[in-house]
Design an enzyme around this catalytic site. Structure first.
Site, mmCIF file in Angstrom:
data_model
loop_
_atom_site.group_PDB
_atom_site.id
_atom_site.type_symbol
_atom_site.label_atom_id
_atom_site.label_comp_id
_atom_site.label_asym_id
_atom_site.label_seq_id
_atom_site.Cartn_x
_atom_site.Cartn_y
_atom_site.Cartn_z
ATOM 1 N N CYS A 2 42.691 39.285 37.014
ATOM 2 C CA CYS A 2 42.736 37.859 36.744
ATOM 3 C C CYS A 2 42.928 37.627 35.260
ATOM 4 C CB CYS A 2 41.434 37.196 37.206
ATOM 5 S SG CYS A 2 40.984 37.551 38.919
ATOM 6 N N GLY A 79 39.373 42.209 36.749
ATOM 7 C CA GLY A 79 39.366 43.638 36.989
ATOM 8 C C GLY A 79 38.845 44.023 38.349
ATOM 9 N N GLY A 384 50.197 56.667 37.379
ATOM 10 C CA GLY A 384 49.824 57.957 36.807
ATOM 11 C C GLY A 384 49.563 57.901 35.315
#
Length: 620
Positions: A2, A79, A384
Site C-alpha cells: 500500500c 507490506g 530473485g
C-alpha cells in the site's frame, strides 16, 4: 502492499487540515488503487491507499483498535508480515480478539501487546506508522532490509511521513529543495542509511524505528547484522539454506489474489520459481503458477556480450519454463522495443515514480513496462532480487582488483557501474564543489566502521565479510527501492524471498571459502537448488538485468538531447555544461562500444526533465 502517509502537529488542530492530508494521501494512489482512507485527530493524522492482498474485505485502513471502549492506537501500514498467522495465535492466547483475517490487525494488536518491541516479532517486508492516541506519539517502523520505503520530515511542531517523498512534498510545510549533500547522494551510487536526497527529509533506517513525541524525534534500531561463529559443516550449511528457502517461499505464497514469479533464466529467479511451483503443487493449489520475463525485439538474435553479460536471457528462461511445465508453470515473455522505452509518457511515469533522477536508464523503463504488463494478470510477484548480495554473485565479488580497491567494489575496475553517468556532463565548478570521490571515500569509511567482526578473523575471510556487509547495507537498498517504485507505480506487489532476515544473517556468517566451494559464484545457493533446476541454469554464469542493445535507442536519445540543446532556457543550464553534452553528441555512434555516451545522455535527459517538471530547487 500500500501507500501510507501521515502528519503530527502539536501546535495546531489537524482536523482543520483534512484537505492537505487528502492531497498527501492522493499522491499514493498508484501504490494503493483499491481503497482510500484517512483518520484525523487534533495532533495526529494518517492516510492510506490500499492494494488489497490478504482479507480483501476486512483489511481496510487506517485501522484502529483499543482497550475497552476507547481507541488506543491507529495504524497505517504497507507490506506483508509472513508470520502473521503464528503471531495471531500467540496474541489470541494472550487474550486479544480479532475482527478480521488480515495481517494488518495482527500488527496493530502486536503494538497493543508489545509496544515498540513489536518489530522484533515480525518476519516480512513492511513500513508503517502507529499513532498512540493516549500518549499522543507516533511510531514509525521499517523492515530489516529496507524492502519497503519510509520517509519522514521533521517540522518545528512535529513531523510529516510517507511511503514516498511525493507524499511529504504535497504538504506546504515541506520544501522540495536539494542541496549539495543531496546531489552527492543522488549521484554517488552508494545508499547512505537515512539519507533521502531532499533537504530536511530522511529515511527510516532498515531495521530501525523513529518515535516522535512532544520532546522531539528519537531514532532506534531493533535489528542489525551480527558476526557469529559459523559452526555448521558444508553439508549442514547447504541443507539449512534449502530448508530456509523452502520455508520462506512457502510463507510468501500466501495471497488472496493472483500470484506469479519474475523469471530471468538466472540461478536466483529460477530457484524461486522452481521452489514456488513445487510448494504450490504440494499444497494441492490446483492453479498454474505464472512466470514473466522481459525481452527486447531482436535481442537474442543480435546479442553482443559486454563486461557484465555473456548470454541473453531468453534461451535460459525457456529452458526453465520447459523444465517446470509438468508442475503447471505457465510462462509469458514481455517483449519491448526502442519505441516503447522512448515513450515520453512512460519515461515521465518512471521519473514520477522515482521522485528523483536516480534511475538506471532504459533498465528502469523496461522494468516499469514489464510490471505494467504483469499487473494485467497478477497482483503479487516473487522476485530473485538480492541473492547476489546475500550469496556473493556479482562478478566484482570474484575480482581481486575490485575486492581490494579500497572503495565500494561495484565502483571499482573495468566493470564499474555507471548507469546514468550525470557527472560526465556537469560543470567543472559544480563537480569541484560536490567532490564525489571525497563523498564516496567518507561513505566507505563510515560503512567499514560499522562492520561486525569476529575476533581473530583476518585476511580474505575478514575482507569478504566487509564486502558482504557493504552490499547488504549500501547497495541492495538501491535495487530494492528501484523494484518497489517501478512495481508499486503499477499497483503490483513484489516479494523478495532472499531478503528474509533469517537467511541473510545465516549466510552472512558462512565463510567465504564455503560460499565459493565449487569454484563458482553463489555456490551455496546452487547446491541448495540443484535438485530442482536443469543443468543449463546451474551452469550459467551470473548475468544481470538486461539492457536494450538496439542502436535505435541511443539514436533516439541523441536526437532528443540535440533538440534540448537548442532550447536557450534549460532548467539545468547552471549545473550542466552543455558543451560537454554537445561533445558527446559529436562522437560517432558505435553500437559495439560500451562507453559513457549513452548513460551520460540518459542522465542529462532525466535530470533536465526532473528540474523542469517537478518544481524542485537545487541549492548549492
Amino acid at each position: 502492499m500500500c501507500g501510507i502517509c501521515g502528519w503530527v502537529d502539536y501546535s495546531g488542530d489537524l482536523r482543520e487540515s483534512q484537505d492537505t492530508l487528502a492531497a498527501m494521501t492522493g499522491t499514493m494512489a498508484c501504490r494503493g488503487p483499491d481503497d482510500e482512507g484517512m483518520w484525523v485527530s487534533p495532533h495526529g493524522a494518517v492516510g492510506h491507499r490500499r492494494l488489497a492482498i490478504i482479507d480483501i474485505e476486512g483489511g481496510r485502513q487506517p485501522m484502529a483498535a483499543g482497550r475497552g471502549d476507547g481507541t488506543a492506537a491507529v495504524l497505517t501500514y504497507s507490506g506483508e508480515v509472513y508470520n502473521y498467522q503464528e503471531l495471531r495465535e500467540e496474541l489470541v492466547a494472550g487474550g486479544h480478539r480479532f475482527e478480521t483475517r488480515s495481517d494488518t490487525e495482527v500488527v496493530l494488536r502486536a503494538y497493543l501487546e508489545w509496544g515498540a518491541g513489536l518489530a522484533s516479532h515480525l518476519n516480512g517486508m513492511y513500513a508503517f506508522g502507529i499513532w498512540d492516541t493516549g500518549a499522543e506519539e507516533l511510531l514509525l517502523v521499517r523492515d530489516r532490509m529496507g524492502i519497503k520505503p519510509l520517509y519522514y520530515y521533521p517540522t518545528p511542531a512535529g513531523v510529516l511521513f510517507g511511503s514516498e517523498p511525493k507524499a511529504i512534498l504535497a504538504n506546504p510545510a515541506a520544501r522540495a529543495v536539494v542541496d549539495a549533500e543531496g546531489l552527492r547522494e543522488l549521484m554517488a551510487f552508494v545508499k547512505s542509511p537515512e539519507s533521502a536526497v531532499y533537504q530536511g527529509m530522511y529515511e527510516v533506517r532498515p531495521g530501525g524505528t523513529v518515535r516522535i513525541t512532544r520532546d522531539g524525534v528519537a531514532r532506534d534500531r531493533y535489528w542489525r547484522l551480527e558476526a557469529r561463529e559459523h559452526t555448521d559443516d558444508l553439508d549442514t550449511t547447504v541443507r539449512t539454506v534449502r530448508e530456509l528457502l523452502d520455508d520462506i517461499v512457502r510463507r510468501q505464497l500466501i495471497s488472496d489474489v493472483p500470484l506469479c514469479t519474475l523469471l530471468s533464466g538466472g540461478l536466483d529467479s529460477s530457484a524461486v520459481t522452481a521452489l514456488a511451483a513445487r510448494a504450490l503443487r504440494e499444497q494441492g493449489d490446483g492453479g498454474a503458477l505464472r512466470s514473466f520475463s522481459v525481452d527486447f525485439v531482436g535481442y537474442t538474435e543480435h546479442f553482443s556480450p559486454d563486461d557484465m553479460r555473456d548470454t541473453p536471457d531468453a534461451p535460459y528462461v525457456h529452458d526453465l519454463a520447459r523444465h517446470l511445465a509438468p508442475l503447471g508453470v505457465e510462462h509469458h515473455d514481455i517483449v519491448l522495443d526502442s519505441g516503447d522505452l522512448m515513450s515520453p509518457q512512460v519515461r515521465a511515469a518512471v521519473l514520477r515514480a522515482r521522485d528523483m533522477p536516480i534511475g538506471i536508464g532504459d533498465m528502469d523503463t523496461s522494468l516499469y513496462l514489464l510490471f505494467e504488463a504483469i499487473r494485467r494478470q497478477s497482483t503479487v510477484a516473487l522476485s530473485g532480487e538480492s541473492a547476489d548480495e546475500v550469496f556473493g554473485g556479482y562478478r566484482w565479488f570474484h575480482d581481486p582488483a575490485a575486492v581490494h580497491a579500497g572503495t565500494f567494489p561495484w565502483l571499482a575496475g573495468p566493470g564499474a557501474l555507471r548507469f546514468t553517468a550525470l557527472e560526465e556532463v556537469l560543470h567543472h565548478d559544480v563537480l569541484e564543489k560536490l567532490d564525489l570521490p571525497g563523498y564516496r571515500a567518507r561513505s566507505y569509511r563510515q560503512a567499514l566502521d560499522e562492520v561486525p567482526r569476529l575476533p581473530g578473523e583476518t585476511g580474505l575471510e575478514a575482507r569478504m565479510r566487509e564486502v558482504s556487509y557493504l552490499h547488504l547495507t549500501r547497495f541492495v537498498q538501491i535495487l530494492l527501492d528501484r523494484k518497489d517504485r517501478m512495481s508499486m507505480a503499477n499497483g503490483l506487489e513484489v516479494r523478495v524471498p532472499f531478503c528474509d532476515h533469517r537467511l541473510v544473517q545465516y549466510v552472512f556468517n558462512a565463510p567465504w571459502a564455503m560460499k565459493t566451494f565449487d569454484g563458482h559464484e553463489k555456490s551455496l545457493l546452487r547446491a541448495a537448488a540443484r535438485d530442482v533446476l536443469p543443468d543449463t541454469i546451474l551452469d550459467r554464469r551470473k548475468s544481470p538485468y538486461p539492457a536494450i542493445q538496439d542502436p535505435g535507442y541511443e539514436k533516439a536519445l541523441r536526437e532528443e538531447a540535440d533538440l534540448l540543446l537548442g532550447d536557450g532556457s534549460l532548467a539545468t543550464a547552471s549545473l550542466v555544461d552543455l558543451t560537454k553534452v554537445r561533445a558527446l553528441l559529436d562522437r560517432p555512434q558505435d553500437p559495439s562500444a560500451h562507453d559513457d555516451v549513452r548513460p551520460a545522455l540518459e542522465g542529462f535527459l532525466q535530470f533536465t526533465m526532473w528540474l523542469e517538471t517537478t518544481g524542485v530547487r537545487v541549492a548549492l
